[in-house]
Design an enzyme around this catalytic site. Structure first.
Site, mmCIF file in Angstrom:
data_model
loop_
_atom_site.group_PDB
_atom_site.id
_atom_site.type_symbol
_atom_site.label_atom_id
_atom_site.label_comp_id
_atom_site.label_asym_id
_atom_site.label_seq_id
_atom_site.Cartn_x
_atom_site.Cartn_y
_atom_site.Cartn_z
ATOM 1 N N CYS A 1 18.624 4.983 -2.344
ATOM 2 C CA CYS A 1 18.287 5.570 -3.652
ATOM 3 C C CYS A 1 19.247 6.675 -4.078
ATOM 4 O O CYS A 1 19.537 6.825 -5.265
ATOM 5 C CB CYS A 1 16.852 6.086 -3.661
ATOM 6 N N HIS B 1 16.689 12.116 -8.356
ATOM 7 C CA HIS B 1 17.741 12.644 -7.485
ATOM 8 C C HIS B 1 18.919 13.110 -8.349
ATOM 9 O O HIS B 1 19.379 12.365 -9.216
ATOM 10 C CB HIS B 1 18.252 11.562 -6.528
ATOM 11 N N ARG C 1 16.830 18.049 0.486
ATOM 12 C CA ARG C 1 15.514 17.776 -0.112
ATOM 13 C C ARG C 1 15.093 18.986 -0.935
ATOM 14 O O ARG C 1 15.114 20.112 -0.435
ATOM 15 C CB ARG C 1 14.480 17.496 0.991
ATOM 16 N N VAL D 1 6.488 2.918 -2.430
ATOM 17 C CA VAL D 1 7.379 1.987 -3.143
ATOM 18 C C VAL D 1 6.621 0.713 -3.503
ATOM 19 O O VAL D 1 6.790 0.163 -4.595
ATOM 20 C CB VAL D 1 8.654 1.695 -2.318
ATOM 21 N N THR E 1 0.810 -1.227 0.000
ATOM 22 C CA THR E 1 0.000 0.000 0.000
ATOM 23 C C THR E 1 0.842 1.276 0.000
ATOM 24 O O THR E 1 0.353 2.344 -0.346
ATOM 25 C CB THR E 1 -0.955 0.034 1.220
ATOM 26 N N GLY E 2 2.103 1.186 0.404
ATOM 27 C CA GLY E 2 2.982 2.366 0.448
ATOM 28 C C GLY E 2 3.440 2.792 -0.940
ATOM 29 O O GLY E 2 3.154 2.131 -1.938
ATOM 30 N N THR F 1 12.718 6.449 -7.612
ATOM 31 C CA THR F 1 11.823 5.332 -7.260
ATOM 32 C C THR F 1 11.878 4.222 -8.315
ATOM 33 O O THR F 1 11.370 3.135 -8.085
ATOM 34 C CB THR F 1 10.348 5.776 -7.043
#
Length: 358
Positions: free
Chosen positions: A157, A250, A243, A15, A12-13, A336
């Site tokens: 990541c 990134h 951030r 990733v 559900t998250g 991601t």
């Protein structure tokens, strides 16, 4: 290649959702189990994640009505799959215990979590760089008392944006690295709708990220000795992680001190010709070309380059000599895709191709 039944733990998250979209039409992997916390268990995927769906692609139709299982019910999940992808949001010691429980149930785990990255016999693999570390799985199975079960992890990541560019330069003697990473909000599992304070803002701190950026590459460049992966002693790495108001992707500004002094053309040629095991094996998720160099002064850019080769390539630009270090350059990768779920899917493909899932 045979088909494998796979599960997503933490489906559900953010990733977990990315795993779902990547696995929807995968030629080797068929999703047969979705699992999450007890509060989502028993609901359909659509009910559990629907209003929190953060991907641009819609939820895979084939998974909408799948009933979420309780991730803690290890035996029930393990019976439905050949192996699982893990992307749960829990405390580190809980994640370690959960991943080990799946491994001991003879269900291999390909993890996106950081909890097991420094377990000495758990391989932390960027498939194009240190595929040889998979050999440690034999030692891990001995410790766990398993025939098939094990845990393998992908790295942080932010590393994916600069370590792939540094690795091919190792023959020139990489002594010191300074990396400043400018990291997208999806790295925190957020969207602008859910994190409005990130709009028009920069936050100069990401908890734990600088330590990971400085230490994880040394394990990746380490060697296997007496059933453990021993970290490399060099290069020395210092990092700042910031951030920035970007949805995905990134960027890293990188400074490298080399013992030798290759020409800029030579370095670019080394980058563009570099291939790893995924390219040799022609794995389904592997980019045809791992590293892409851009000659324009204003590239790579997030919007034009993040989805290069389905988000699995690393983009490099602005290579030049430096006054303090030998060279400096800028890198970028999709955090991601290459950096999280995509990197884990590629690692799973490598594990399957090398026979570790059988």
């Amino acid at each position: 290649m045979k088909k494998y039944n796979v599960g997503i733990i933490g489906a559900t998250g953010m990733v977990g959702q990315r795993f779902a979209t990547l696995l929807e039409n995968h030629p080797w992997f068929n999703v047969t189990a979705l699992a999450a916390s007890a509060r989502s268990a028993g609901k359909t995927y659509k009910e559990a994640a629907g209003n929190r769906w953060a991907m641009q692609q819609p939820m895979p139709k084939s998974m909408e009505d799948m009933v979420i299982m309780d991730a803690a019910d290890v035996k029930a999940v393990a019976e439905k799959v050949d192996f699982v992808f893990c992307a749960v949001d829990m405390k580190k010691d809980e994640i370690r215990a959960l991943e080990e429980a799946y491994a001991k149930a003879e269900c291999p785990v390909v993890s996106n979590n950081s909890a097991n990255r420094f377990t000495p016999d758990v391989p932390m693999v960027i498939p194009e760089i240190n595929d040889n570390h998979l050999e440690i799985i034999d030692a891990q199975r001995k410790r766990l008392g398993t025939k098939k079960g094990f845990v393998a992890v992908k790295s942080n990541c932010s590393l994916q944006s600069y370590v792939p560019a540094i690795h091919p330069l190792m023959p020139y003697g990489v002594k010191k690295v300074l990396a400043c990473t400018y990291q997208a909000i999806s790295g925190a599992g957020k969207t602008f709708e859910r994190w409005p304070e990130m709009v028009d803002n920069v936050i100069p701190y990401i908890g734990g990220e600088e330590e990971k950026s400085e230490q994880e590459p040394l394990k990746i460049w380490g060697h296997i000795e007496n059933g453990e992966i021993v970290k490399a002693q060099s290069p020395s790495i210092t990092a700042q992680c910031i951030r920035v108001p970007v949805s995905d992707g990134h960027t890293a500004a990188v400074f490298v001190e080399l013992e030798q002094k290759p020409s800029m053309d030579e370095i670019i040629k080394v980058w563009e010709s570099y291939k790893g095991k995924p390219q040799e094996l022609n794995l389904p998720s592997a980019p045809k070309q791992f590293l892409h160099y851009f000659t324009e002064n204003d590239r790579p850019q997030i919007k034009s380059e993040r989805n290069l080769e389905n988000g699995m390539a690393v983009s490099i630009g602005r290579l030049r000599e430096d006054t303090q270090y030998t060279i400096k350059f800028v890198c970028m990768s999709h955090n991601t895709l290459r950096g999280a779920a995509g990197g884990a899917v590629l690692l799973a493909e490598l594990l399957c191709a090398e026979g570790y899932m059988d």
